[in-house]
Design a protein around this motif. Structure first.
Motif, short mmCIF file in Angstrom:
data_model
loop_
_atom_site.label_atom_id
_atom_site.label_comp_id
_atom_site.label_asym_id
_atom_site.label_seq_id
_atom_site.Cartn_x
_atom_site.Cartn_y
_atom_site.Cartn_z
N PHE A 173 0.86 -1.50 -0.42
CA PHE A 173 -0.13 0.09 0.10
C PHE A 173 0.82 1.32 0.01
O PHE A 173 1.71 1.33 0.57
CB PHE A 173 -1.02 0.20 1.25
N MET A 206 -4.71 6.56 2.54
CA MET A 206 -4.49 6.23 0.84
C MET A 206 -5.21 6.38 0.14
O MET A 206 -6.95 6.12 0.06
CB MET A 206 -4.42 4.49 1.42
N LEU A 213 -6.67 4.68 -2.49
CA LEU A 213 -7.01 3.52 -3.73
C LEU A 213 -8.46 3.31 -4.47
O LEU A 213 -8.86 3.87 -4.23
CB LEU A 213 -7.48 2.27 -2.30
N LYS A 248 -8.84 -1.96 -5.71
CA LYS A 248 -9.03 -2.76 -3.73
C LYS A 248 -9.20 -2.19 -2.93
O LYS A 248 -8.74 -2.71 -1.96
CB LYS A 248 -7.37 -1.84 -4.60
N ARG A 249 -10.28 -0.88 -3.07
CA ARG A 249 -10.21 -0.42 -1.50
C ARG A 249 -11.20 -1.78 -1.19
O ARG A 249 -11.32 -2.21 0.04
CB ARG A 249 -11.71 0.66 -1.81
#
Length: 204
Positions: A75, A91, A93, A97-98
């Motif tokens: 990450f 982050m 994302l 991916k989240r």
């Protein structure tokens, strides 16, 4: 018996620019600062939008950080605040991916509810040769007892209390102190061993 309700919903807000509720979770890994220096770390809590790390060296606010967690991968983020034991990073994302991370965190959050065993990063064993020499940051050398050992770290029974993040040498193996417990310390090896390198006959 009543069905166990998944906890996925509380990870999300209905707004598009949603803030995520954090889940307490313990995952081990390493992080790299902008200086390219790497250090061991452990998550304290995490959401699909940010994470808080137990870390020996704190990132500066606004600094870019790359984190690799053994169980769930890599990450990238930006440090947004410092804590007493480390720092937190945000982050941004990609949606896929989240969503995957949200599912993984849901599983971690429900692990105890399903009576699943607590995972450890690597299996720990007690070696036959438990006595070892520990060199502290000030150069002092003490004899200590190995409580357990794994590919990634070691538990040492000792009255010494080097500070968290202190670099020590256990036998001939460099390590970093990452926790204190009653009667001893836990340390992460700077370079983890490879599978098959550690067994009951291992001597540090």
């Amino acid at each position: 018996m009543a069905a166990i309700q998944p906890q996925l919903n509380y990870l999300y807000d209905s707004r598009e620019n949603r803030r995520f509720q954090r889940v307490p979770v313990t995952l081990f890994g390493r992080y790299m600062l902008e200086s390219r220096r790497e250090y061991p770390c452990q998550t304290v809590e995490m959401s699909p939008g940010d994470m808080t790390l137990f870390a020996p060296v704190k990132a500066q606010i606004g600094e870019k950080v790359v984190v690799y967690l053994d169980e769930i991968g890599r990450f990238a983020g930006v440090a947004m605040r410092q804590t007493d034991v480390g720092f937190a990073l945000s982050m941004n994302l990609p949606p896929m991916k989240r969503d995957k991370l949200a599912d993984q965190l849901t599983w971690f959050a429900n692990r105890h509810a399903f009576n699943l065993p607590e995972d450890r990063r690597h299996e720990r064993i007690t070696p036959l040769m438990q006595r070892t020499l520990v060199r502290l940051p000030d150069g002092q050398e003490i004899i200590a007892k190995i409580k357990d050992i794994s590919l990634s770290g070691v538990g040492i029974e000792t009255e010494a209390r080097p500070y968290l993040g202190a670099k020590v040498i256990i036998g001939t193996t460099p390590a970093v102190v990452v926790r204190h417990f009653e009667g001893g310390i836990g340390a992460e090896f700077e370079k983890p061993f490879h599978p098959g390198d550690i067994d009951e006959s291992t001597r540090l």
